[in-house]
Design a protein around this motif. Sequence first.
Motif, PDB file in Angstrom:
ATOM      1  N   SER A 109       1.081  -1.329  -0.204  1.00 42.32           N
ATOM      2  CA  SER A 109       0.208  -0.221   0.309  1.00 42.32           C
ATOM      3  C   SER A 109       0.886   1.312  -0.132  1.00 42.32           C
ATOM      4  O   SER A 109       0.793   2.803  -0.536  1.00 42.32           O
ATOM      5  CB  SER A 109      -0.610  -0.462   1.364  1.00 42.32           C
ATOM      6  N   ALA A 110       2.117   1.840   0.679  1.00 40.81           N
ATOM      7  CA  ALA A 110       2.886   2.574   0.878  1.00 40.81           C
ATOM      8  C   ALA A 110       3.986   2.284   0.952  1.00 40.81           C
ATOM      9  O   ALA A 110       4.891   1.273   2.157  1.00 40.81           O
ATOM     10  CB  ALA A 110       2.793   3.440   2.351  1.00 40.81           C
ATOM     11  N   PRO A 111       5.134   2.135   0.009  1.00 36.44           N
ATOM     12  CA  PRO A 111       6.009   1.563  -0.516  1.00 36.44           C
ATOM     13  C   PRO A 111       7.500   2.112   0.511  1.00 36.44           C
ATOM     14  O   PRO A 111       7.121   3.348   0.268  1.00 36.44           O
ATOM     15  CB  PRO A 111       6.532   1.679  -2.348  1.00 36.44           C
ATOM     16  N   GLN A 112       7.779   1.567   1.227  1.00 38.38           N
ATOM     17  CA  GLN A 112       9.050   2.368   2.303  1.00 38.38           C
ATOM     18  C   GLN A 112      10.280   2.284   0.777  1.00 38.38           C
ATOM     19  O   GLN A 112      10.612   1.384   0.400  1.00 38.38           O
ATOM     20  CB  GLN A 112       9.668   1.947   3.045  1.00 38.38           C
ATOM     21  N   PRO A 113      10.878   4.178   0.991  1.00 39.74           N
ATOM     22  CA  PRO A 113      11.842   4.443   0.804  1.00 39.74           C
ATOM     23  C   PRO A 113      13.297   2.700   1.470  1.00 39.74           C
ATOM     24  O   PRO A 113      12.719   3.018   2.090  1.00 39.74           O
ATOM     25  CB  PRO A 113      12.442   5.659   0.591  1.00 39.74           C
ATOM     26  N   ALA A 114      13.973   2.680   0.419  1.00 43.58           N
ATOM     27  CA  ALA A 114      15.282   1.483   0.744  1.00 43.58           C
ATOM     28  C   ALA A 114      15.763   2.534   1.867  1.00 43.58           C
ATOM     29  O   ALA A 114      16.655   3.308   1.285  1.00 43.58           O
ATOM     30  CB  ALA A 114      15.866   0.356  -0.563  1.00 43.58           C
ATOM     31  N   PRO A 115      17.028   1.983   2.295  1.00 47.84           N
ATOM     32  CA  PRO A 115      17.846   2.430   2.821  1.00 47.84           C
ATOM     33  C   PRO A 115      18.441   3.245   2.257  1.00 47.84           C
ATOM     34  O   PRO A 115      19.189   1.995   1.055  1.00 47.84           O
ATOM     35  CB  PRO A 115      18.295   1.583   4.505  1.00 47.84           C
ATOM     36  N   GLU A 116      19.658   3.949   2.179  1.00 51.66           N
ATOM     37  CA  GLU A 116      20.630   3.886   1.471  1.00 51.66           C
ATOM     38  C   GLU A 116      22.058   3.294   2.102  1.00 51.66           C
ATOM     39  O   GLU A 116      22.109   3.186   3.452  1.00 51.66           O
ATOM     40  CB  GLU A 116      21.260   5.727   1.237  1.00 51.66           C
ATOM     41  N   PRO A 117      22.676   2.639   0.790  1.00 54.39           N
ATOM     42  CA  PRO A 117      23.391   1.976   1.187  1.00 54.39           C
ATOM     43  C   PRO A 117      24.326   2.540   2.243  1.00 54.39           C
ATOM     44  O   PRO A 117      24.773   3.682   1.721  1.00 54.39           O
ATOM     45  CB  PRO A 117      24.100   0.790  -0.095  1.00 54.39           C
ATOM     46  N   PRO A 118      25.601   1.772   2.481  1.00 61.16           N
ATOM     47  CA  PRO A 118      27.553   2.132   3.055  1.00 61.16           C
ATOM     48  C   PRO A 118      27.327   3.595   2.311  1.00 61.16           C
ATOM     49  O   PRO A 118      27.416   2.099   1.076  1.00 61.16           O
ATOM     50  CB  PRO A 118      27.998   1.659   3.907  1.00 61.16           C
ATOM     51  N   PRO A 119      28.230   3.856   2.716  1.00 59.17           N
ATOM     52  CA  PRO A 119      29.143   4.846   1.637  1.00 59.17           C
ATOM     53  C   PRO A 119      30.527   3.564   1.294  1.00 59.17           C
ATOM     54  O   PRO A 119      30.690   2.933   2.475  1.00 59.17           O
ATOM     55  CB  PRO A 119      29.927   6.082   2.203  1.00 59.17           C
ATOM     56  N   PRO A 120      30.718   3.945   0.156  1.00 59.89           N
ATOM     57  CA  PRO A 120      31.755   2.759  -0.367  1.00 59.89           C
ATOM     58  C   PRO A 120      33.696   3.617   0.692  1.00 59.89           C
ATOM     59  O   PRO A 120      32.945   4.546   1.089  1.00 59.89           O
ATOM     60  CB  PRO A 120      32.294   3.212  -1.726  1.00 59.89           C
ATOM     61  N   GLU A 158      29.818   6.731 -10.354  1.00 58.39           N
ATOM     62  CA  GLU A 158      29.574   6.600  -8.751  1.00 58.39           C
ATOM     63  C   GLU A 158      28.195   6.787  -7.802  1.00 58.39           C
ATOM     64  O   GLU A 158      27.712   5.977  -6.640  1.00 58.39           O
ATOM     65  CB  GLU A 158      30.749   7.439  -8.091  1.00 58.39           C
ATOM     66  N   ALA A 159      27.234   7.496  -8.292  1.00 52.68           N
ATOM     67  CA  ALA A 159      25.735   8.450  -7.778  1.00 52.68           C
ATOM     68  C   ALA A 159      24.914   7.624  -8.565  1.00 52.68           C
ATOM     69  O   ALA A 159      24.288   7.730  -8.698  1.00 52.68           O
ATOM     70  CB  ALA A 159      25.724  10.130  -7.747  1.00 52.68           C
ATOM     71  N   GLN A 160      24.783   6.487  -7.364  1.00 52.77           N
ATOM     72  CA  GLN A 160      23.557   5.642  -7.680  1.00 52.77           C
ATOM     73  C   GLN A 160      22.410   5.429  -7.459  1.00 52.77           C
ATOM     74  O   GLN A 160      21.175   5.055  -6.817  1.00 52.77           O
ATOM     75  CB  GLN A 160      24.052   3.871  -7.538  1.00 52.77           C
ATOM     76  N   THR A 161      22.586   6.562  -5.793  1.00 50.78           N
ATOM     77  CA  THR A 161      21.145   7.249  -4.755  1.00 50.78           C
ATOM     78  C   THR A 161      21.312   8.610  -5.584  1.00 50.78           C
ATOM     79  O   THR A 161      22.407   9.298  -5.390  1.00 50.78           O
ATOM     80  CB  THR A 161      21.295   5.914  -3.055  1.00 50.78           C
ATOM     81  N   GLU A 162      20.291   8.915  -4.687  1.00 51.64           N
ATOM     82  CA  GLU A 162      20.034  10.309  -4.741  1.00 51.64           C
ATOM     83  C   GLU A 162      20.845  11.337  -3.746  1.00 51.64           C
ATOM     84  O   GLU A 162      21.682  12.829  -3.878  1.00 51.64           O
ATOM     85  CB  GLU A 162      18.451  11.155  -4.684  1.00 51.64           C
ATOM     86  N   PRO A 163      20.986  10.645  -2.330  1.00 51.77           N
ATOM     87  CA  PRO A 163      21.833  11.632  -1.208  1.00 51.77           C
ATOM     88  C   PRO A 163      23.306  11.260  -1.871  1.00 51.77           C
ATOM     89  O   PRO A 163      24.341  12.542  -1.412  1.00 51.77           O
ATOM     90  CB  PRO A 163      21.252  10.503   0.035  1.00 51.77           C
ATOM     91  N   ARG A 164      23.934  10.461  -2.329  1.00 47.95           N
ATOM     92  CA  ARG A 164      25.405  10.124  -2.621  1.00 47.95           C
ATOM     93  C   ARG A 164      25.373  11.362  -3.910  1.00 47.95           C
ATOM     94  O   ARG A 164      26.283  12.035  -3.819  1.00 47.95           O
ATOM     95  CB  ARG A 164      25.327   8.757  -3.707  1.00 47.95           C
ATOM     96  N   ARG A 165      24.726  11.231  -4.742  1.00 47.12           N
ATOM     97  CA  ARG A 165      24.949  12.432  -6.263  1.00 47.12           C
ATOM     98  C   ARG A 165      24.971  13.955  -5.372  1.00 47.12           C
ATOM     99  O   ARG A 165      25.338  14.499  -6.012  1.00 47.12           O
ATOM    100  CB  ARG A 165      23.251  12.679  -6.784  1.00 47.12           C
ATOM    101  N   GLU A 166      24.058  14.089  -4.782  1.00 49.17           N
ATOM    102  CA  GLU A 166      23.669  15.624  -3.616  1.00 49.17           C
ATOM    103  C   GLU A 166      24.820  15.357  -3.140  1.00 49.17           C
ATOM    104  O   GLU A 166      25.754  17.526  -3.261  1.00 49.17           O
ATOM    105  CB  GLU A 166      22.429  15.195  -2.903  1.00 49.17           C
ATOM    106  N   ARG A 167      25.642  14.507  -2.159  1.00 49.37           N
ATOM    107  CA  ARG A 167      27.006  14.999  -1.619  1.00 49.37           C
ATOM    108  C   ARG A 167      27.577  15.240  -2.513  1.00 49.37           C
ATOM    109  O   ARG A 167      28.578  15.879  -2.073  1.00 49.37           O
ATOM    110  CB  ARG A 167      27.313  13.809  -0.774  1.00 49.37           C
TER     111      ARG A 167
END
Length: 147
Positions: free
Chosen positions: A37-48, A90-99
């Motif tokens: 019903s309400a998909p939860q965003p996957a947690p960001e994997p740890p940075p390399p 390298e930026a496979q997630t939005e938070p990483r892309r933003e960093r």
Amino acid sequence: MRQPLRARALLTAIALLAATPALAQAPARSPARPPQSAPQPAPEPPPPPYEPQLLRLSEILGALAWLREVCGDKDGEQWRASMRALMDAEAQTEPRRERLAGAYNRGFRSYETLYRNCTPNAETIIERFLDEGGKLANDVTNRFGGG
């Protein structure tokens, strides 16, 4: 002055870094599930483990994009293209892309506010950033690039 050769060497090292498949983090695929019903965003994997080096390299790329333009090299687009290639790899997630983008922008804006004209100090900074960026790109590729 050896700047053009060193700039090309750094751009080449960044291209190799961005093209190294072992560095690019592929997102984990999960098995197909019925819709919830309400998909939860996957947690960001740890940075390399090389995240600090990539953030510093991103900041250097931003600074070089500004400083080399100010000092008449007119190759700012090459530095921006290198950053885009690095982010694509390298930026496979939005938070990483933003960093990564934030580090690039921080480097660009810091020097944009300090240097409106090319000075001997700006040229010294360019030299140092070319050295540091080349070492970072080579170190990450050699230590974490695999094969």
